[in-house]
Design a protein around this motif. Structure first.
Motif, PDB file in Angstrom:
ATOM      1  N   ARG A   4       0.937  -1.145  -0.374  1.00 27.10           N
ATOM      2  CA  ARG A   4      -0.470  -0.145  -0.134  1.00 27.10           C
ATOM      3  C   ARG A   4       1.031   0.922  -0.081  1.00 27.10           C
ATOM      4  NH1 ARG A   4      -5.021  -0.247   3.766  1.00 27.10           N
ATOM      5  NH2 ARG A   4      -5.501  -1.803   2.883  1.00 27.10           N
ATOM      6  N   TYR A   5       1.053   2.253  -1.014  1.00 30.11           N
ATOM      7  CA  TYR A   5       1.135   3.330  -0.272  1.00 30.11           C
ATOM      8  C   TYR A   5       2.643   3.547  -0.789  1.00 30.11           C
ATOM      9  CZ  TYR A   5      -3.076   4.527   1.428  1.00 30.11           C
ATOM     10  OH  TYR A   5      -4.210   4.714   2.045  1.00 30.11           O
ATOM     11  N   SER A  99       7.866   8.002   4.746  1.00 26.96           N
ATOM     12  CA  SER A  99       7.249   6.292   4.798  1.00 26.96           C
ATOM     13  C   SER A  99       6.688   5.976   6.123  1.00 26.96           C
ATOM     14  CB  SER A  99       8.327   6.021   4.670  1.00 26.96           C
ATOM     15  OG  SER A  99       9.515   5.361   5.734  1.00 26.96           O
ATOM     16  N   LEU A 102       3.214   7.644   5.840  1.00 20.84           N
ATOM     17  CA  LEU A 102       2.331   6.269   5.694  1.00 20.84           C
ATOM     18  C   LEU A 102       2.305   5.139   5.972  1.00 20.84           C
ATOM     19  CD1 LEU A 102       4.140   7.052   1.360  1.00 20.84           C
ATOM     20  CD2 LEU A 102       1.895   7.203   2.688  1.00 20.84           C
ATOM     21  N   HIS A 163      -5.750  12.031   2.856  1.00 25.06           N
ATOM     22  CA  HIS A 163      -5.869  12.382   1.808  1.00 25.06           C
ATOM     23  C   HIS A 163      -4.793  13.430   1.605  1.00 25.06           C
ATOM     24  CE1 HIS A 163      -9.153  15.584   2.185  1.00 25.06           C
ATOM     25  NE2 HIS A 163      -7.939  15.944   1.109  1.00 25.06           N
ATOM     26  N   VAL A 166      -2.053  11.114   2.954  1.00 19.83           N
ATOM     27  CA  VAL A 166      -1.176  10.905   1.683  1.00 19.83           C
ATOM     28  C   VAL A 166      -0.550  10.998   0.652  1.00 19.83           C
ATOM     29  CG1 VAL A 166      -1.842   8.775   0.310  1.00 19.83           C
ATOM     30  CG2 VAL A 166      -2.490   8.722   2.194  1.00 19.83           C
ATOM     31  N   ASN A 167      -1.296  12.406   0.078  1.00 15.05           N
ATOM     32  CA  ASN A 167      -0.849  12.949  -1.175  1.00 15.05           C
ATOM     33  C   ASN A 167       0.910  13.498  -1.007  1.00 15.05           C
ATOM     34  OD1 ASN A 167      -3.100  12.273  -2.647  1.00 15.05           O
ATOM     35  ND2 ASN A 167      -4.110  14.321  -2.458  1.00 15.05           N
ATOM     36  N   THR A 170       2.949  10.710   0.030  1.00 17.51           N
ATOM     37  CA  THR A 170       3.700   9.956  -1.107  1.00 17.51           C
ATOM     38  C   THR A 170       4.538  10.419  -2.407  1.00 17.51           C
ATOM     39  OG1 THR A 170       1.294  10.076  -2.270  1.00 17.51           O
ATOM     40  CG2 THR A 170       1.776   7.909  -1.650  1.00 17.51           C
ATOM     41  N   LYS A 174       7.967   8.844  -2.835  1.00 20.00           N
ATOM     42  CA  LYS A 174       9.246   8.593  -4.009  1.00 20.00           C
ATOM     43  C   LYS A 174       9.835   9.601  -4.303  1.00 20.00           C
ATOM     44  CE  LYS A 174       4.523   7.268  -6.300  1.00 20.00           C
ATOM     45  NZ  LYS A 174       3.535   7.872  -7.293  1.00 20.00           N
TER      46      LYS A 174
END
Length: 183
Positions: A4-5, A99, A102, A163, A166-167, A170, A174
């Motif tokens: 997930r994520y 991380s 998340l 959200h 999360v946005n 992530t 990345k």
């Protein structure tokens, strides 16, 4: 095991004892968590007893990985009829940025996926900067003592505000993977 994520998630095993102890005995990381003796045998025994509680659905202790590298842990416990507690949330200083957030979100999501769960109980040490993060979900403050503030977060508020985190998490996660893995 699931993903997930961008993180791989599984339950903690006895083989994770050294990693967990390295996090919990890290001088910088241990400032805001309950004391853990730097004793690998005791850590293994604690995990063995946890595995019994996991088997009967009393608690779940997650380990978060990226490309098989362990990054951190979080736990849901004190599972009752309509609520649970989330804690033992600790990530390596070397983990990609984002991380830890998340991992926190995933563990809370897993708690709310349990039947009947309506709210989460959690706390944060007053000296820890995680208060801003916890407060961003608009929880109810249900108590306070010399060290901690205690929160009650509804499933609705968690879903409403997650959200945002999360946005952001992530995206930075990345971007930071290259730094961590040297790609």
């Amino acid at each position: 095991m699931f993903e997930r994520y961008g993180l791989t998630v599984r339950y903690v095993n006895v083989t994770d004892a050294e990693f967990i102890l390295s996090l919990r005995s890290n001088e910088r990381l241990r400032r805001f968590i309950s004391y853990t003796e730097d004793n690998i045998d005791k850590q293994r025994k604690w995990i063995e007893s946890y595995k019994c509680r996991e088997q009967v659905g009393l608690e779940y202790y997650f380990i978060f990985l990226l490309q098989e590298r362990r990054l951190g842990v979080a736990r849901i416990y004190n599972i009752e009829k309509d609520h649970f507690t989330q804690g033992s949330w600790i990530f390596s200083p070397d983990a990609p940025v984002g991380s830890a957030v998340l991992g926190n979100i995933i563990s809370i999501e897993k708690g709310f996926e349990l039947p009947g769960m309506k709210y989460l109980l959690t706390d944060a040490n007053k000296k820890n900067t995680t208060h801003k993060y916890v407060k961003s979900y608009h929880p109810e403050i249900i108590g306070e003592d010399e060290q901690n503030i205690y929160y009650k977060l509804s499933k609705e508020n968690f879903e409403k505000y997650k959200h945002i985190h999360v946005n952001l998490a992530t995206r930075v996660f990345k971007e930071d993977i290259n730094r961590v893995f040297g790609n």
